[in-house]
Design an enzyme around this catalytic site. Structure first.
Site, PDB file in Angstrom:
ATOM      1  N   HIS A 140       0.768  -1.293  -0.021  1.00  0.00           N
ATOM      2  CA  HIS A 140      -0.026  -0.058   0.210  1.00  0.00           C
ATOM      3  C   HIS A 140       1.003   1.224   0.014  1.00  0.00           C
ATOM      4  O   HIS A 140       0.607   2.187  -0.904  1.00  0.00           O
ATOM      5  CB  HIS A 140      -0.820   0.004   1.109  1.00  0.00           C
ATOM      6  CG  HIS A 140      -1.671   1.208   1.417  1.00  0.00           C
ATOM      7  ND1 HIS A 140      -3.129   1.315   0.905  1.00  0.00           N
ATOM      8  CD2 HIS A 140      -1.234   2.340   2.002  1.00  0.00           C
ATOM      9  CE1 HIS A 140      -3.349   2.685   1.233  1.00  0.00           C
ATOM     10  NE2 HIS A 140      -2.452   3.353   1.964  1.00  0.00           N
ATOM     11  N   GLU A 141       1.920   1.131   0.917  1.00  0.00           N
ATOM     12  CA  GLU A 141       2.645   2.400   1.036  1.00  0.00           C
ATOM     13  C   GLU A 141       3.441   2.591  -0.376  1.00  0.00           C
ATOM     14  O   GLU A 141       3.796   3.653  -1.068  1.00  0.00           O
ATOM     15  CB  GLU A 141       3.699   2.429   2.114  1.00  0.00           C
ATOM     16  CG  GLU A 141       2.900   2.432   3.210  1.00  0.00           C
ATOM     17  CD  GLU A 141       1.895   3.361   3.591  1.00  0.00           C
ATOM     18  OE1 GLU A 141       2.131   4.730   3.025  1.00  0.00           O
ATOM     19  OE2 GLU A 141       0.928   3.431   4.419  1.00  0.00           O
ATOM     20  N   HIS A 144       1.411   4.203  -3.061  1.00  0.00           N
ATOM     21  CA  HIS A 144       1.330   5.588  -3.199  1.00  0.00           C
ATOM     22  C   HIS A 144       2.594   6.429  -3.714  1.00  0.00           C
ATOM     23  O   HIS A 144       2.401   7.234  -4.356  1.00  0.00           O
ATOM     24  CB  HIS A 144       1.578   6.177  -1.594  1.00  0.00           C
ATOM     25  CG  HIS A 144      -0.007   6.346  -0.740  1.00  0.00           C
ATOM     26  ND1 HIS A 144      -0.829   6.977  -1.236  1.00  0.00           N
ATOM     27  CD2 HIS A 144      -0.054   5.742   0.295  1.00  0.00           C
ATOM     28  CE1 HIS A 144      -1.922   6.810  -0.491  1.00  0.00           C
ATOM     29  NE2 HIS A 144      -1.382   6.186   0.625  1.00  0.00           N
ATOM     30  N   GLU A 204      -5.951   7.377  -1.358  1.00  0.00           N
ATOM     31  CA  GLU A 204      -6.035   6.064  -0.520  1.00  0.00           C
ATOM     32  C   GLU A 204      -6.521   4.738  -1.336  1.00  0.00           C
ATOM     33  O   GLU A 204      -5.989   3.742  -1.161  1.00  0.00           O
ATOM     34  CB  GLU A 204      -6.704   6.416   0.746  1.00  0.00           C
ATOM     35  CG  GLU A 204      -6.123   7.105   1.737  1.00  0.00           C
ATOM     36  CD  GLU A 204      -4.804   6.572   1.881  1.00  0.00           C
ATOM     37  OE1 GLU A 204      -4.708   5.380   2.112  1.00  0.00           O
ATOM     38  OE2 GLU A 204      -3.794   7.201   2.316  1.00  0.00           O
TER      39      GLU A 204
HETATM   40 ZN   LIG Z   1      -2.397   5.150   2.322  1.00  0.00          ZN
END
Ligand SMILES: [Zn+2]
Length: 275
Positions: A140-141, A144, A204
């Site tokens: 997830h990170e 980004h 997100e």
């Molecule tokens: Zn995030």
């Protein structure tokens, strides 16, 4: 009035500006504004990352750090391989990946700065519990960064002419409260990179989606992701961590969406064989 028109022009983007300030996020094809040169932001991130390494207490748990690096390496390789095979530009081509484990049990967080500078706090390991959970967080990170969300955010800051008043906030505002309750020494630095400000809901959700894809390509069991967010939700209840520290809000909706995407992603993005 004029200002609003200007912002609208920026919002719908792209063509009206007549220069290459807009691009699309790979895989999701969402249009995004990019006014800040990525290389500039990456360089800034790298220098702040160096300062963070000096100021925060790094963990001496090498076994744990090695697991983080191993997951990271698999993510790095499978992302590059995926874009290579898809005949697309590798969005991580200019990245200089690096991983640190910060010894702070109070901070249940992890982040990836633009350019691939990653930090995991020991506090989040109580929530990730296992390799697949940690891979879900890191996927997830990393997503980004791959989707250049920070470039986008910094660009919209330029566009709307909003200046973050770091010094103001540090002199007794919310951030110094964070500093006190979490023992983070780098609150100001992280604010400069936008690390402590939540991304937009759209970003997100995009990071959730891409994160699942990258974890799946890397051979991790992505069915752990919704379980991880369940644990995250529980661990947040009744904690003293200030509300805005939760850079990843709205757990229920995100768990629902992760479950919706799950099967399709498992089928469409199986583990990519690395050479
Ligand atoms: Zn995030």
């Amino acid at each position: 009035m004029h200002r609003r028109l200007f912002l609208q022009a920026l919002g719908c983007g792209c063509l009206s500006l007549g220069f290459s300030s807009c691009s699309t996020v790979p895989i999701t094809d969402r249009k995004q504004l990019k006014l800040i040169p990525e290389a500039k932001l990456n360089a800034q991130a790298a220098s702040i990352y160096e300062k963070i390494k000096q100021k925060e207490k790094l963990s001496d748990d090498n076994k744990q750090l090695n697991e983080i690096k191993e997951i990271g390496k698999r993510l790095e390789d499978s992302i590059s391989e995926y874009f290579y095979r898809s005949n697309m530009d590798d969005p991580t081509a200019g990245f200089d990946w690096e991983y640190i484990l910060i010894d702070n049990k109070k901070v249940k967080n992890a982040w990836c700065m633009p350019g691939g500078k990653i930090a995991v706090y020991t506090g989040i390991l109580d929530v990730t519990k296992n390799t697949n959970g940690l891979a879900a967080v890191m996927g997830h990170e990393v997503a980004h960064a791959v989707a250049k969300h920070s470039v986008e955010r910094a660009s919209s800051r330029v566009a709307t002419n909003v200046v973050i008043q770091v010094t103001d906030i540090l002199s007794g505002g919310k951030l110094s409260t964070v500093n006190r309750t979490t023992g983070m020494n780098t609150v100001g630095l992280l604010t400069q990179m936008g690390i402590l400000n939540p991304f937009s809901r759209k970003q997100e959700s995009e990071a959730d989606y891409l994160g699942l894809i990258f974890s799946s390509l890397s051979g991790y069991d992505i069915r752990e992701a919704p379980k991880l967010w369940e644990r995250m939700k529980k661990s947040r209840k009744g904690k003293e961590t200030p509300e805005f520290m939760s850079t990843h809000p709205s757990a229920d909706n995100r768990i629902k969406k992760l479950n919706e995407w799950m099967n399709e992603i498992i089928l469409k993005y199986p583990p990519i064989k690395q050479t």
